[in-house]
Design an enzyme around this catalytic site. Sequence first.
Site, PDB file in Angstrom:
ATOM      1  N   GLU A 116       0.822  -1.200   0.000  1.00  0.00           N
ATOM      2  CA  GLU A 116       0.000   0.000   0.000  1.00  0.00           C
ATOM      3  C   GLU A 116       0.856   1.250   0.000  1.00  0.00           C
ATOM      4  O   GLU A 116       1.951   1.278   0.553  1.00  0.00           O
ATOM      5  CB  GLU A 116      -0.934  -0.021   1.217  1.00  0.00           C
ATOM      6  CG  GLU A 116      -1.980  -1.105   1.041  1.00  0.00           C
ATOM      7  CD  GLU A 116      -2.963  -1.211   2.198  1.00  0.00           C
ATOM      8  OE1 GLU A 116      -4.109  -1.571   1.941  1.00  0.00           O
ATOM      9  OE2 GLU A 116      -2.582  -0.932   3.343  1.00  0.00           O
ATOM     10  N   CYS A 129       3.536   8.472   1.260  1.00  0.00           N
ATOM     11  CA  CYS A 129       4.027   7.499   2.243  1.00  0.00           C
ATOM     12  C   CYS A 129       4.229   6.181   1.511  1.00  0.00           C
ATOM     13  O   CYS A 129       3.268   5.583   1.027  1.00  0.00           O
ATOM     14  CB  CYS A 129       2.988   7.377   3.358  1.00  0.00           C
ATOM     15  SG  CYS A 129       3.422   6.151   4.585  1.00  0.00           S
ATOM     16  N   CYS A 136       6.289  -7.100   7.331  1.00  0.00           N
ATOM     17  CA  CYS A 136       7.445  -6.656   8.113  1.00  0.00           C
ATOM     18  C   CYS A 136       7.879  -7.815   9.001  1.00  0.00           C
ATOM     19  O   CYS A 136       7.029  -8.500   9.581  1.00  0.00           O
ATOM     20  CB  CYS A 136       7.049  -5.450   8.976  1.00  0.00           C
ATOM     21  SG  CYS A 136       8.443  -4.712   9.868  1.00  0.00           S
ATOM     22  N   CYS A 140       5.989  -5.284  16.015  1.00  0.00           N
ATOM     23  CA  CYS A 140       5.559  -4.269  16.976  1.00  0.00           C
ATOM     24  C   CYS A 140       4.087  -4.542  17.303  1.00  0.00           C
ATOM     25  O   CYS A 140       3.272  -4.711  16.392  1.00  0.00           O
ATOM     26  CB  CYS A 140       5.754  -2.881  16.401  1.00  0.00           C
ATOM     27  SG  CYS A 140       7.469  -2.594  15.929  1.00  0.00           S
ATOM     28  N   CYS A 143       1.088  -2.532  15.707  1.00  0.00           N
ATOM     29  CA  CYS A 143       1.131  -2.215  14.269  1.00  0.00           C
ATOM     30  C   CYS A 143       0.500  -3.326  13.451  1.00  0.00           C
ATOM     31  O   CYS A 143       0.854  -4.501  13.597  1.00  0.00           O
ATOM     32  CB  CYS A 143       2.583  -2.006  13.840  1.00  0.00           C
ATOM     33  SG  CYS A 143       2.787  -1.817  12.067  1.00  0.00           S
ATOM     34  N   CYS A 371      -1.434   5.746   9.603  1.00  0.00           N
ATOM     35  CA  CYS A 371      -0.212   5.079  10.057  1.00  0.00           C
ATOM     36  C   CYS A 371      -0.508   3.765  10.736  1.00  0.00           C
ATOM     37  O   CYS A 371      -1.313   3.708  11.657  1.00  0.00           O
ATOM     38  CB  CYS A 371       0.435   5.888  11.173  1.00  0.00           C
ATOM     39  SG  CYS A 371       1.458   7.158  10.651  1.00  0.00           S
TER      40      CYS A 371
HETATM   41  N1  SAH Z   1       8.918   0.242  10.078  1.00  0.00           N
HETATM   42  C1  SAH Z   1       9.156   1.624  10.186  1.00  0.00           C
HETATM   43  C2  SAH Z   1       8.319   2.474   9.275  1.00  0.00           C
HETATM   44  C3  SAH Z   1       6.873   2.124   9.093  1.00  0.00           C
HETATM   45  S1  SAH Z   1       5.764   2.447  10.412  1.00  0.00           S
HETATM   46  C4  SAH Z   1       9.012   2.074  11.601  1.00  0.00           C
HETATM   47  O1  SAH Z   1       8.509   1.304  12.423  1.00  0.00           O
HETATM   48  O2  SAH Z   1       9.429   3.176  11.914  1.00  0.00           O
HETATM   49  C5  SAH Z   1       5.508   4.212  10.401  1.00  0.00           C
HETATM   50  C6  SAH Z   1       5.094   4.752  11.769  1.00  0.00           C
HETATM   51  O3  SAH Z   1       3.750   4.390  12.128  1.00  0.00           O
HETATM   52  C7  SAH Z   1       5.987   4.216  12.886  1.00  0.00           C
HETATM   53  O4  SAH Z   1       6.335   5.219  13.788  1.00  0.00           O
HETATM   54  C8  SAH Z   1       5.077   3.226  13.523  1.00  0.00           C
HETATM   55  O5  SAH Z   1       5.507   2.930  14.819  1.00  0.00           O
HETATM   56  C9  SAH Z   1       3.757   3.918  13.455  1.00  0.00           C
HETATM   57  N2  SAH Z   1       2.595   3.050  13.674  1.00  0.00           N
HETATM   58  C10 SAH Z   1       2.514   1.723  13.434  1.00  0.00           C
HETATM   59  N3  SAH Z   1       1.271   1.271  13.772  1.00  0.00           N
HETATM   60  C11 SAH Z   1       0.570   2.330  14.213  1.00  0.00           C
HETATM   61  C12 SAH Z   1      -0.773   2.497  14.665  1.00  0.00           C
HETATM   62  N4  SAH Z   1      -1.620   1.488  14.688  1.00  0.00           N
HETATM   63  N5  SAH Z   1      -1.162   3.736  15.041  1.00  0.00           N
HETATM   64  C13 SAH Z   1      -0.296   4.773  14.949  1.00  0.00           C
HETATM   65  N6  SAH Z   1       0.970   4.677  14.520  1.00  0.00           N
HETATM   66  C14 SAH Z   1       1.406   3.465  14.154  1.00  0.00           C
HETATM   67 FE1  SF4 Z   2       7.394  -3.149  11.184  1.00  0.00          FE
HETATM   68 FE2  SF4 Z   2       5.161  -1.941  11.973  1.00  0.00          FE
HETATM   69 FE3  SF4 Z   2       7.187  -2.240  13.677  1.00  0.00          FE
HETATM   70 FE4  SF4 Z   2       7.420  -0.498  11.636  1.00  0.00          FE
HETATM   71  S1  SF4 Z   2       5.972  -0.363  13.337  1.00  0.00           S
HETATM   72  S2  SF4 Z   2       8.956  -1.996  12.332  1.00  0.00           S
HETATM   73  S3  SF4 Z   2       6.232  -1.595  10.032  1.00  0.00           S
HETATM   74  S4  SF4 Z   2       5.981  -3.903  12.733  1.00  0.00           S
END
Ligand code: SAH
Ligand code: SF4
Length: 397
Positions: A116, A129, A136, A140, A143, A371
């Site tokens: 996406e 973006c 991934c 996390c 996420c 995000c």
């Molecule tokens: N993997 C990278 C980049 C992609 S995520 C990283 O983790 O930095 C981009 C941003 O969105 C990151 O700061 C991530 O922690 C945040 N993010 C992920 N899931 C989210 C959610 N459900 N609500 C708000 N921010 C989120």
């Molecule tokens: Fe991967 Fe989501 Fe963690 Fe970014 S926030 S490193 S996309 S699992």
Amino acid sequence: MSTSAPITQDVMTIPRKLPEGGKINLVGLTREQMRDVLIENGTKEKQAKMRVGQIWQWIYQWGVRDFHEMTNLSKSYRAELDEVFEIAIPEVITKQVSEDGTRKYLVRIAGGHEVEVVYIPEDGRGTLCISSQVGCTLTCSFCHTGTQKLVRNLTAAEVIGQVMMARDDLEEWPVPGAPKDETRLLSNIVLMGMGEPLYNFDNVRDAMKIAMDPEGISLSRRRITLSTSGVVPEIARTAEEIGCLLAISFHATTDDVRDVLVPINKRWKIDELLQSLADYPKVSNSERITFEYVMLDGVNDSDEDAHRLIDHIKRYKIPAKINLIPFNEWPGAPYKRSSNNRIRAFANIIYQAGYASPIRKTRGEDIMAACGQLKSATERARKSRKQIEAETGLSSS
Ligand code: SAH
Ligand code: SF4
């Protein structure tokens, strides 16, 4: 593939060249790589550098996809190129437009995978973006992308191809001879889509070099932000080899909490991460590091957390701004978003300590484009690596 081991880099990569019989894609190659493939395929060595310059401009400055339109090349050379090469970018499968103008694209890449891409229009500018991986390997816990099983690295062509695709959709390629319009619809890129960009370093670097190339997409390096969960050994390389701005998914102020929210923390603890940021070359007050901090109700959003966050940043003297992200919920998510009052109180503590603390506006929520909500929901994406290899003839490396 093991997604339960959060800090492994278990991904598939696919070669730059297409499988036998297919044409060679020129998109995503560095200038040196393009020069080499041109020579390998009959371009005279003496002319190769000039040809790269010409083709490069057609592809990245003018958005041309057909060699026959490259009018400063001879007709016979154009035909030769067309036989061997192609200019291919990911295919748009669906496009959704939010009430607020945010656009979410689902694009298909080789092997039938999908990623996406989100375009966020703002006053006088617009941010794209982009994704760096399918899924991934990190997990996390807040996420959505982290719950997606299948992972493969995107090629450099697929990374820069997302930008080219968006310029197509925005109809933003310049028309030869027309006056230069400096206001760009697509003025900024953030590597904040699916995937951990620093686990796909070389391809992300090559693609961003094209984005920054004055004869390419021509965006300033200050308009590109790479977001990482904290792959410490690659952070210095990001400054040296890409030179873009850096955002860190910080999200917690103690190792105990960060171990759960951002499991890569088990490998590189908060102090190691902060030290690598303090060492990040070129960091100055004009080029601050963005600390991303997702606001999770009752988990990381107390006043004590805000104070600890400031203490960390001060202890390491890191020029920083703190971007507070209201948690975007997704089906089955184990957290709740902090209340607006809590977020404001948290922001205020940071602001009082002398740091900018913008609260990220949630955009495109109605189309699940915010995000951390990205996840391609196709059955294909859940296929095993073996199945995909069998279908595509591509093997992992
Ligand atoms: N993997 C990278 C980049 C992609 S995520 C990283 O983790 O930095 C981009 C941003 O969105 C990151 O700061 C991530 O922690 C945040 N993010 C992920 N899931 C989210 C959610 N459900 N609500 C708000 N921010 C989120
Ligand atoms: Fe991967 Fe989501 Fe963690 Fe970014 S926030 S490193 S996309 S699992």
